[in-house]
Scaffold this active site. Structure first.
Site, mmCIF file in Angstrom:
data_model
loop_
_atom_site.group_PDB
_atom_site.id
_atom_site.type_symbol
_atom_site.label_atom_id
_atom_site.label_comp_id
_atom_site.label_asym_id
_atom_site.label_seq_id
_atom_site.Cartn_x
_atom_site.Cartn_y
_atom_site.Cartn_z
ATOM 1 N N LYS A 224 0.855 -1.191 0.000
ATOM 2 C CA LYS A 224 0.000 0.000 0.000
ATOM 3 C C LYS A 224 0.889 1.239 0.000
ATOM 4 C CE LYS A 224 -2.241 1.706 3.767
ATOM 5 N NZ LYS A 224 -2.167 3.166 3.772
ATOM 6 N N ASP B 57 -3.402 4.339 -1.828
ATOM 7 C CA ASP B 57 -4.331 4.798 -0.783
ATOM 8 C C ASP B 57 -4.224 6.313 -0.618
ATOM 9 O OD1 ASP B 57 -5.864 5.048 1.527
ATOM 10 O OD2 ASP B 57 -4.293 4.269 2.852
ATOM 11 N N THR C 204 -13.384 17.044 -9.755
ATOM 12 C CA THR C 204 -11.949 16.917 -9.458
ATOM 13 C C THR C 204 -11.593 15.452 -9.190
ATOM 14 O OG1 THR C 204 -11.941 19.136 -8.547
ATOM 15 C CG2 THR C 204 -10.142 17.707 -7.880
ATOM 16 N N THR D 185 -9.902 3.995 11.174
ATOM 17 C CA THR D 185 -9.776 3.104 12.339
ATOM 18 C C THR D 185 -9.101 3.805 13.524
ATOM 19 O OG1 THR D 185 -7.833 2.209 11.234
ATOM 20 C CG2 THR D 185 -9.810 0.870 11.160
ATOM 21 N N ARG E 54 -3.405 -5.765 14.652
ATOM 22 C CA ARG E 54 -2.290 -5.873 15.588
ATOM 23 C C ARG E 54 -2.183 -7.314 16.080
ATOM 24 N NH1 ARG E 54 -1.200 -1.964 13.532
ATOM 25 N NH2 ARG E 54 -0.724 0.103 14.330
ATOM 26 N N ARG F 53 2.901 -0.793 10.727
ATOM 27 C CA ARG F 53 3.997 -0.833 11.703
ATOM 28 C C ARG F 53 4.367 -2.213 12.249
ATOM 29 N NH1 ARG F 53 1.315 4.299 14.436
ATOM 30 N NH2 ARG F 53 -0.412 3.237 13.421
HETATM 31 O O1 C5P Z 1 0.850 0.939 11.065
HETATM 32 P P1 C5P Z 1 -0.585 0.525 10.902
HETATM 33 O O2 C5P Z 1 -0.763 -0.971 10.795
HETATM 34 O O3 C5P Z 1 -1.494 1.157 11.929
HETATM 35 O O4 C5P Z 1 -0.996 1.129 9.481
HETATM 36 C C1 C5P Z 1 -2.308 1.114 8.996
HETATM 37 C C2 C5P Z 1 -2.359 1.739 7.649
HETATM 38 O O5 C5P Z 1 -3.705 1.723 7.195
HETATM 39 C C3 C5P Z 1 -1.890 3.184 7.588
HETATM 40 O O6 C5P Z 1 -1.229 3.350 6.348
HETATM 41 C C4 C5P Z 1 -3.179 3.994 7.585
HETATM 42 O O7 C5P Z 1 -3.073 5.183 6.845
HETATM 43 C C5 C5P Z 1 -4.152 3.036 6.885
HETATM 44 N N1 C5P Z 1 -5.563 3.209 7.208
HETATM 45 C C6 C5P Z 1 -6.065 3.124 8.487
HETATM 46 N N2 C5P Z 1 -7.412 3.275 8.730
HETATM 47 C C7 C5P Z 1 -8.247 3.493 7.710
HETATM 48 C C8 C5P Z 1 -7.749 3.568 6.391
HETATM 49 C C9 C5P Z 1 -6.381 3.412 6.176
HETATM 50 O O8 C5P Z 1 -5.320 2.879 9.425
HETATM 51 N N3 C5P Z 1 -9.560 3.557 7.917
#
Ligand code: C5P
Length: 240
Positions: A33, A60, A69, A123, A185, A215
């Site tokens: 992504k 994303d 636009t 989220t 997680r 992460r």
């Molecule tokens: O590091 P982590 O696992 O929290 O990353 C989640 C990824 O998903 C980030 O790139 C964040 O921008 C993306 N994201 C999110 N919640 C959403 C849409 C996208 O955390 N609703």
């Protein structure tokens, strides 16, 4: 559905991405992504570089603007050959319809149109924050389901939501409606700024179509090992 977790390449330079990708075997085809952080620094060439290397790409950029636009922007994004992209459902049904029109118009002949998903509530947003900052008075799940219904009405392929809302969304929009869920997680990892989180196995059990993991993989001591563990947990059959 998809056996590979989507890795969020939340880096700000090509160099960092290259260093990260070097931790993976060269023939390992990933689903990655690219978000705003990387895209705004490196632009479309990094998308083409990843596609040329055989990886699938979720671009994303969470578009949210006036319909015209967004339509024109999507037309351009479709030409990059990405596999998945998204807009904010808060932009409205007309904006989402325009996004789909743009993608259809921009997809080169003989190529598959990128899947188009709508962001419902991020989220990282808690119910309290949603009430306070967005002045949305209904419970968070109701807001997410409402946005999912709008996305379906606009002809989108699915939504991005927390895994915690997938069952309710699928009940309304049907099993084939794609639910892509970040906020993943594995047991024992740090939540960071995410508030509505589940493990990869829970996401699978609940019925997520795709999971996005950032992460827990990008910041791991051994990213490939972390990826393999998460992938195994995500792709195993539901036996519990
Ligand atoms: O590091 P982590 O696992 O929290 O990353 C989640 C990824 O998903 C980030 O790139 C964040 O921008 C993306 N994201 C999110 N919640 C959403 C849409 C996208 O955390 N609703």
């Amino acid at each position: 559905m998809n056996q590979r977790p989507i890795i969020a390449l939340d880096f700000s330079s090509w160099q960092e991405v290259e260093t990260f990708m070097q931790r993976f075997p060269e023939d390992e085809k990933l689903f990655v992504k690219i978000g705003m952080e990387l895209f705004y620094q490196e632009g479309p060439v990094i998308v083409r570089w990843l596609k040329d290397a055989g990886h699938d790409v979720f671009l994303d950029l969470k578009l949210h603007d006036i319909p015209n636009t967004v339509e024109k922007a999507m037309q351009g994004l479709a030409k990059l050959g990405v596999d998945l992209t998204c807009v904010h459902a808060a932009g409205g049904v007309r904006m989402m319809e325009a996004a789909m029109r743009g993608l259809n118009a921009g997809t080169p002949e003989g190529k598959k149109r990128p899947l188009l998903l709508a962001i419902t509530q991020l989220t990282s947003t808690s119910e309290e924050e949603m009430h306070q900052d967005q002045l949305i008075e209904v419970p968070l799940e109701e807001s997410v389901i409402h946005y999912a219904n709008c996305a379906k009405k606009a002809g989108l392929d699915g939504v991005v939501s927390s895994a915690l809302e997938v069952q309710a969304i699928k009940q309304q929009a049907g099993d084939n409606f794609v639910c892509l869920t970040p906020g993943i997680r594995p047991e024992g990892t740090v939540a960071g700024d995410q508030t509505r989180i589940v493990t990869p196995a829970q996401a699978k059990e609940i019925g997520s179509t795709f999971i996005v993991v950032g992460r827990p993989i990008t910041q791991a001591q051994d990213p490939y090992q972390a990826y393999q563990t998460i992938k195994a947990e995500w792709s195993q059959s539901n036996e519990y």
